[in-house]
Design an enzyme around this catalytic site. Structure first.
Site, short mmCIF file in Angstrom:
data_model
loop_
_atom_site.label_atom_id
_atom_site.label_comp_id
_atom_site.label_asym_id
_atom_site.label_seq_id
_atom_site.Cartn_x
_atom_site.Cartn_y
_atom_site.Cartn_z
CB CYS A 188 -1.26 14.61 -9.29
SG CYS A 188 -3.04 14.32 -9.29
CG HIS A 223 -3.76 -1.51 -4.42
ND1 HIS A 223 -4.09 -0.51 -3.52
CD2 HIS A 223 -2.93 -0.94 -5.34
CE1 HIS A 223 -3.48 0.61 -3.88
NE2 HIS A 223 -2.78 0.38 -4.98
#
Length: 408
Positions: A51, A98
């Site tokens: 989400c 990352h």
């Protein structure tokens, strides 16, 4: 290392209307990967969709392959090209960093939440089943999970509750200790109240649900393996409950001081914990005057959650150190991967000679170790080694080969 790329959008770079335009179900993720893997120059690929983020983790031959990959994804999703303005692209060490931060929950909206690690595992599983994971991403995945485990165990980043619902449960645990078999009443069916009830159920508390609409109480009680209580019976049975969670849209207080005072007396003055997550408040604030009652409203819980979040952010710095440590380890492995072909060639080409010539065997071992220590010299070491062995000059040994590689 430079062939590892990350492209994506997340809650930091793009508003929700753009993120939802790229969001994928498990089935759609598998379908998209089956098409994207056919793009020329894209060797390995994982698609992570939650989400809060949609990100591609890829091993590609060059930047142009990534551009083609992204354009194809946008076309398949029917997404606006304007979305590119909100995206980011990372390469090499920054890309690895990352990915490790994402898996460790250091890049999450709620730092330290554990759901992202499960979502990361799911994304890898889907990609592996589709056949888009190779040697590099498999190793990267393993190291990402190792990093996540280290961050979780070597820092306090997951120790303090930061969601309002979980803060409520954490407080209940501090007041009552073991919540096993504690009797809990959920009044209403608000999202945060229901979530708190689910947390309590996991701790083996006994749940009851009441709602102005009895059928809703029955449905939720069935789902949570609890009991339904008729709303009009609330006052009569209130004394039975150790914990009461209020989560309704009522404009007037549902729990009043006299009602709770009566329940406390019937409980023989055993403590009661009331969690009022409703806005407007459903519990009369004067209930707090009763010595045996612990009353917390939404603002009380939020202030605790914010304090806990600040503690997590302090721990985030320790997590960053761990991430960079693991990034450097993977970078070293990737450097060795570059020279793997030279090592295989050496071992295969002189397999028979190595078996019968101790001098050659010793030199082969030494050259392989030197290649591993100095990956940047691998090609020159290999060429010189080939020339020396083919010329039958194995007596000059590794130092001669090494000096020639350095131009001495």
């Amino acid at each position: 290392m430079d062939r590892i790329f990350v492209w994506g959008i997340n809650f930091k770079t793009a508003p929700v209307e753009y993120r939802e335009g790229l969001a994928c179900s498990r089935e759609e993720t598998a379908y998209l990967l089956s098409i994207l893997k056919t793009i020329k120059g894209v060797e390995e690929l994982i698609l992570l969709s939650t989400c809060n983020r949609v990100e591609l983790y890829a091993v590609a031959q060059e930047y142009a392959c990534m551009e083609n990959l992204v354009n194809t994804l946008l076309e398949l999703k029917g997404a606006s090209w304007d979305l590119k303005r909100y995206s980011f692209l990372l390469q090499g060490k920054e890309a690895i960093h990352h990915i490790f931060k994402v898996a460790s929950s250091l890049d999450s909206m709620v730092v330290g939440e554990t759901q992202i690690t499960s979502q990361f595992k799911d994304a890898f599983s889907i990609a592996r089943n589709v056949g888009t994971v190779g040697k590099v991403l498999h190793r990267l995945y393993e190291k990402a999970l190792r990093t996540a485990k280290r961050v979780r165990t070597e820092t306090g980043i997951s120790k303090n509750a930061v969601s309002v619902s979980y803060v409520a449960v954490d407080l209940a645990r501090k007041i009552f200790g073991n919540l096993k078999k504690a009797k809990v009443l959920l009044v209403g069916a608000g999202e945060m109240g229901e979530l708190a009830a689910r947390y309590l159920k996991k701790l083996q508390a006994s749940l009851s649900i009441t709602n102005r609409t009895y059928e809703k109480s029955v449905d939720l009680a069935r789902e949570l393996e609890g009991h339904a209580l008729r709303f009009e019976s609330l006052e009569d049975y209130l004394y039975e409950f150790d914990i009461v969670i209020l989560s309704t849209a009522s404009k007037e207080p549902i729990l009043k001081k006299d009602m709770v005072k009566k329940a406390i007396k019937l409980r023989n003055y055993k403590p009661m914990f009331i969690i009022d997550i409703s806005v407007p408040r459903n519990a009369d604030p004067s209930i707090n005057d009763l010595d045996e009652v612990f009353l917390y409203n939404i603002d009380d819980l939020r202030s605790i959650a914010e304090k806990n979040l600040s503690e997590r952010l302090k721990e985030k710095e320790k997590g960053e150190i761990i991430v960079w440590d693991e990034v450097e380890k993977l970078v070293k492995w990737l450097e060795l991967l570059k020279v793997e072909s030279y090592i295989i060639k050496i071992k295969n080409r002189w397999k028979d000679v190595e078996a019968r010539e101790p001098a050659v065997r010793k030199l082969i071992h030494s050259v392989i170790e030197e290649i591993r220590k100095q990956p940047s010299s691998a090609e020159r070491l290999f060429k010189i080694f080939v020339q020396e062995v083919d010329d039958g000059d194995t007596f000059r040994g590794l130092s001669y080969v090494h000096n020639r590689a350095d131009g001495a």
